[in-house]
Design an enzyme around this catalytic site. Sequence first.
Site, PDB file in Angstrom:
ATOM      1  N   SER A 124       0.831  -1.204   0.000  1.00 34.04           N
ATOM      2  CA  SER A 124       0.000   0.000   0.000  1.00 34.04           C
ATOM      3  C   SER A 124       0.864   1.251   0.000  1.00 34.04           C
ATOM      4  CB  SER A 124      -0.861  -0.018   1.272  1.00 34.04           C
ATOM      5  OG  SER A 124      -1.436   1.240   1.500  1.00 34.04           O
ATOM      6  N   TYR A 149      -1.996  -0.817  10.795  1.00 34.96           N
ATOM      7  CA  TYR A 149      -2.226  -1.401   9.467  1.00 34.96           C
ATOM      8  C   TYR A 149      -1.031  -1.113   8.560  1.00 34.96           C
ATOM      9  CZ  TYR A 149      -3.781  -1.608   4.632  1.00 34.96           C
ATOM     10  OH  TYR A 149      -3.838  -1.858   3.292  1.00 34.96           O
ATOM     11  N   LYS A 153       2.003  -3.618   6.644  1.00 33.41           N
ATOM     12  CA  LYS A 153       2.443  -3.629   5.236  1.00 33.41           C
ATOM     13  C   LYS A 153       3.958  -3.443   5.150  1.00 33.41           C
ATOM     14  CE  LYS A 153      -1.543  -4.326   3.357  1.00 33.41           C
ATOM     15  NZ  LYS A 153      -1.842  -5.667   2.870  1.00 33.41           N
TER      16      LYS A 153
END
Length: 334
Positions: A124, A149, A153
């Site tokens: 991302s 989050y 990643k």
Amino acid sequence: MNVLLTGGLGYIGSHTCVELLNAGHRAVIVDNLCNAYGSVLDYIEQITGIRPRFYEADAQDRAAMERIFSENEIDAVIHFAGLKAVGESCRIPLAYYRNNLDSTLTLLETMEKYGCKRLVFSSSATVYGPDNPVPYNEEMPCHVATNPYGWTKAMIEQIIRDYVTANPDFSAVLLRYFNPVGAHESGLIGDDPNGIPNNLMPYIARVAGGQLEKLTVFGNDYDTPDGTCLRDYLHVVDLAKGHICALDYAAVHTGAEAINLGTGNGVSVLELLHTFIRVNGVDVPYVIGGRRDGDLARCYANAEKAERVLHWKTEKTVEDMCRDSWNFIVKHTK
Ligand code: NAD
Ligand code: UDP
């Protein structure tokens, strides 16, 4: 090629499955349905005429993953499975670290055991963090994520890089998505978040459909042309096609390669909103509210590497994204 899609019934996975099947590949899906419906499999079949083999299982479940690899000759994996809500990741960080990291470790160990050496990972733009200037390019340092989050990643990218260093015949493409929106033109599959959406496009679409009363625009006092934040929205079908290009690349190159998938353009909240209203002829009531914690004024890609390395670039317009998002809501709520 026989491709395993973890999280393949989700928003991006289902669109990628359609493009894979359209390109003549075979697909096997594993999904635990924590954020997807089994009916998506029927829709994939309606669109393509092919029903992929589906395992309802958790990608953290080693026995289930080994069964999948032993029952199918998997040539490559696209790893979508993961929890993805930024706000939720701040409330339940351990669940995010457990799910996203464990599923990746179990997947890599199973791939190693079964000799599968090609991986495409859903990373991302969030890995660029708050300190890099836009447009983001793949050479920039990615050391500071702003939420759990984002950290998952960044950590998974590192895990994959370390694995590739130790296994130089392995090939991994780390696709850094910007803001995927839109839906398949059939209106059968699209972004269908549980509860109240966090993301802009599904929120707009639900206000237009009358399920939500009004949109709150989070801040119009940013240093941008109209004061609202800029994001790099890209159509999910363009994004899905990028995965096919990444698989082709991984078939002939080894190493770990991070590649942005975006348009290279920043579009403001108000531009997206007014385009949606114009192309669909619908009303979307909105108010201007305060800034949302953690939002960056600008986030858009330098999209040159994808074009150079993958021979991929976006084709669809912001109008297409708005039209297809609305078409999905109309068809889906009938
Ligand atoms: P999604 O939630 O629609 O799809 C993820 C799928 O994975 C779901 O179907 C869910 O049921 C499944 N899943 C989650 N954990 C699992 C597990 N442990 N085992 C098996 N299945 C599991 O999300 P999406 O928008 O399609 O995103 C796909 C990937 O792309 C995610 O990794 C996400 O973090 C990443 N990504 C998404 C965006 C975005 O804006 N949608 C942006 C950047 C990156
Ligand atoms: N946004 C907004 N109202 C909403 C949801 C989002 O104004 O109800 C804005 C948000 O502040 C950001 C942009 O829309 O500037 C895109 O937000 P989204 O959550 O979709 O993507 P992200 O910020 O994670 O890139």
